[in-house]
Write an enzyme that holds these catalytic residues in place. Structure first.
Site, PDB file in Angstrom:
ATOM      1  CG  HIS A 467      -1.827   1.156   1.346  1.00 40.55           C
ATOM      2  ND1 HIS A 467      -3.159   1.097   1.018  1.00 40.55           N
ATOM      3  CD2 HIS A 467      -1.605   2.442   1.751  1.00 40.55           C
ATOM      4  CE1 HIS A 467      -3.713   2.281   1.222  1.00 40.55           C
ATOM      5  NE2 HIS A 467      -2.794   3.110   1.670  1.00 40.55           N
ATOM      6  CD  GLU A 468       1.581   3.591   3.664  1.00 41.38           C
ATOM      7  OE1 GLU A 468       1.777   4.665   3.047  1.00 41.38           O
ATOM      8  OE2 GLU A 468       0.526   3.364   4.296  1.00 41.38           O
ATOM      9  CG  HIS A 471       0.271   6.277  -0.765  1.00 42.03           C
ATOM     10  ND1 HIS A 471      -0.741   6.966  -1.400  1.00 42.03           N
ATOM     11  CD2 HIS A 471      -0.296   5.735   0.349  1.00 42.03           C
ATOM     12  CE1 HIS A 471      -1.864   6.843  -0.712  1.00 42.03           C
ATOM     13  NE2 HIS A 471      -1.616   6.093   0.356  1.00 42.03           N
ATOM     14  CG  HIS A 474       0.468   8.976  -7.019  1.00 42.41           C
ATOM     15  ND1 HIS A 474      -0.696   9.289  -6.343  1.00 42.41           N
ATOM     16  CD2 HIS A 474       0.364   9.602  -8.214  1.00 42.41           C
ATOM     17  CE1 HIS A 474      -1.459  10.050  -7.097  1.00 42.41           C
ATOM     18  NE2 HIS A 474      -0.842  10.258  -8.243  1.00 42.41           N
TER      19      HIS A 474
END
Length: 676
Positions: A467-468, A471, A474
């Site tokens: 998940h991190e 990010h 991105h």
């Protein structure tokens, strides 16, 4: 000059952590704030007519010294803090807040912005420049720049009253939470509770100079009690206490505070030219308006409700079979759900951990990113870090071109806050024709290695890392001109798409084979274990979905209309919950009086976004699944239209360009087990 306000003389312009002393911060902040003011003054006092370059672009590039300093300081404040940094933060935060007000309330600056905005149709601007111009203008307008002096005073008065009401709301909820104690004096009433919960309750009783075991409405105490305690009457007592927080006839009652807050928010929105508070908030969200949010919530409700009702009936039948319970009540839900889950799934996290050695999982994430986006991660030791455990990586394309610097900080320690997050020390942007690549970090709190074992992750920690890392991608793959639109600078109901979508690879055989290998034998994780994880993840998902939707609908009920005529909070709430009700109502309980997310936090008109982002990520991954989870064409489209674009265009425009259509809710419902 301070090391913190000069150009860094380091490899890749990385932060020079070893050279920074705590006493450097306050003088550096004072100097950087003044420098930012000077840059803004130079824009305001420019004798030339306002243009995009000398006003809008100049504003986007202003304050870089301060931004870089702030990112270093506040990242350390989260990941490596101490008493000194805490004191510095208290000194610095009000100064930064005041600077923000000085800029947004600078009418001469706004006049220049408006002059450019008024001629935007005559300017030959790129899509990104148009977005930056519109965002700059809106930021001023949404802060009341177009109001006359009398209206500005009204706005300030409303804001002042709202800030006090929100504060009072939060204080009342806290006071009610702290006021309740359930003291258990007989050991038989602890039946069913885990040993850890019993020990904590005994310690709490001792700390309060009481005999027995003490339970409170704090979540770590409340949740185990309602989930495991066999004594139904005591579960009822503590559940009712939680439900009547700030809804009792005492000094902490929040009914009038709620009614005043929603009415003032409505007045404020009308003053700024919006139909409702929800219209004001959603103008800067992907959902755009209250009608769309309400339709989204009701559409999802229509599809989730049959599953929720079936699950509720199933849970009720299970409770009746087990204990002769005739009517399932609110204080029974968590208890029987846990018992049913244990009966249905035989899954032990300890069986999974040997397959998830931290180093393997990290390199698995790197390999997934390489196959999707063609980037490589090489660990390096010549970039400074703020702690010896932090790892650093150069991220490059296959041709050796630098993409980003990546920091990874995985273990808990004193001075590091709980949880997991992605952050950056430097954004990506282009200035004077020169490409500046980002410095991105993920910070987690995973299980440390021991003398005999490496760091072995739970499956939840595996998905957290992915998940991190989503990010981080991105941020790392950003490719924009202006720093204020780069990377994760997007609408908050869009920012979770890159992170949530990456979690999906953790459930796929093709991806797991890259990294889920037993740390001793090298054996790949058996897929039947992964199937059990998948199945248990969607257990009672219909009821969980309906609960979340009920909160979103209540939020929109308060904020998506004129609330002036609402006089009876409980009656209004009952009306909002009518379509999502499963359990019998409890007349002495209310939700709104303790709904801190929307009345004391930042989620007013935004509670829907939890589900919104799930729809996007499920729809995105469904596209991959249909064509192969490592399909190069789809990965390329995702990078070009989502990851690289930041906030340069409206996210729905970007999403449709990637997907070829608006997101469908069906993949989320399938993944959650709500469609067969």
């Amino acid at each position: 000059m301070s090391i913190l306000t000069e150009k860094f003389k380091t490899k890749h312009d990385t932060a020079p952590f070893s050279q920074i002393k705590n006493e450097d911060y306050i003088p550096a902040f004072d100097a950087a704030i003044q420098k930012t003011k000077d840059e803004v003054d130079a824009i305001v006092n420019n004798p030339d007519a306002a243009t995009f370059d000398n006003t809008i672009a100049a504003m986007s590039y202003s304050g870089q010294t301060l931004d870089r300093l702030s990112s270093i300081f506040f990242n350390l404040h989260s990941a490596e803090t101490n008493d000194e940094l805490e004191k510095i933060a208290q000194d610095v935060a009000p100064k930064l807040s005041a600077l923000g007000n000085d800029i947004t309330l600078n009418f001469d600056l706004f006049k220049r912005v408006k002059a450019v905005y008024d001629q935007k149709d005559q300017l030959s601007l790129t899509t990104e420049q148009t977005t930056l111009l519109e965002k700059s203008y809106k930021d001023f307008v949404r802060n009341g720049a177009l109001l006359n002096d009398e209206q500005k005073e009204q706005l300030r008065a409303i804001d002042a009253e709202l800030s006090l009401l929100k504060l009072k709301f939060g204080e009342n909820v806290l006071a009610e939470t702290n006021a309740y104690q359930l003291l258990v004096s007989e050991e038989k009433d602890l039946a069913g509770l885990p040993e850890g919960a019993i020990e904590a309750a005994q310690a709490l009783a001792k700390a309060n100079e009481k005999e027995g075991w003490l339970f409170t409405l704090d979540f770590p105490s409340y949740l185990p009690f309602v989930t495991y305690a066999d004594n139904r009457e005591l579960r009822r007592e503590i559940t009712l206490a939680a439900g009547r927080k700030a809804f009792q006839d005492n000094e902490y009652n929040n009914v009038q505070n709620v009614l005043k807050i929603v009415k003032l928010r409505f007045e404020r929105a009308k003053l700024l030219g919006y139909a409702t508070h929800a219209d004001f908030v959603l103008a800067e969200r992907m959902a755009q308006n209250p009608t769309k949010v309400t339709e989204f919530l009701n559409d999802l409700l229509g599809k989730a409700k049959p599953a929720a009702q079936h699950e509720f009936a199933e849970l009720g039948a299970f409770a009746k079979k087990l204990d002769g319970i005739e009517q399932l009540e609110k204080w029974d839900g968590a208890y029987y759900a846990e018992k049913l889950k244990q009966e249905r799934f035989n899954l032990d996290d300890e069986k999974l951990k040997p397959y998830f050695k931290l180093e393997n999982v990290l390199h698995g994430a790197f390999e997934v990113a390489h196959r999707l986006f063609g980037i490589n991660f090489k660990e390096v030791n010549d970039i400074e870090t703020y702690h010896e455990e932090v790892q650093t990586f150069e991220v490059t394309k296959d041709n050796g071109e630098l993409v980003a610097i990546f920091y990874a900080d995985f273990f808990p320690r004193k001075g590091k806050r709980n949880g997991a997050w992605m952050t950056s020390f430097k954004p990506q942007y282009v200035q004077n024709g020169k490409q500046q690549r980002p410095h991105v970090s993920i910070v987690c709190n995973f299980t440390r290695p021991t003398a005999t074992k490496p760091s072995l992750l739970t499956f939840q920690e595996v998905t957290t890392l992915f998940h991190e890392f989503g990010h981080a991608l991105h941020g790392m793959l950003a490719d924009t001109i202006y720093p204020t639109l780069s990377g994760t600078s997007v609408y908050w109901d869009f920012v979770e798409l890159p992170s949530q979508v990456m979690e999906n690879w953790c459930y796929e055989k093709e991806a797991l084979e890259l990294f889920a290998k037993h740390y001793e034998t090298g054996e790949v994780i058996p897929m039947e274990l992964v199937e059990k994880i998948r199945e248990s993840a969607s257990f009672l998902e219909g009821m969980a979905t309906m609960r979340q939707l009920s909160f979103g609908l209540l939020d929109m009920g308060w904020h998506g209309q004129d609330p002036s005529a609402i006089a009876d909070l409980k009656a209004f709430e009952d009306g909002q919950f009518a379509s999502t009700k499963l359990y019998p109502d409890v007349k002495e309980n209310a939700m709104s009086t303790a709904f801190s997310h929307i009345f004391n936090g930042g989620y007013s008109s935004g509670y829907y976004s939890y589900k919104w982002a799930e729809v996007l990520d499920a729809d995105t991954f469904d596209y991959f699944k249909q064509n192969g989870i490592f399909n190069a064409d789809i990965a390329h489209k995702f990078q070009d239209n989502i990851l690289s674009k930041g906030g340069t265009e409206h996210p729905m425009v970007l999403y449709k360009r990637f997907r070829g259509q608006e997101p469908s809710v069906e993949p989320l419902l399938k993944r959650a087990g709500l469609l067969k």
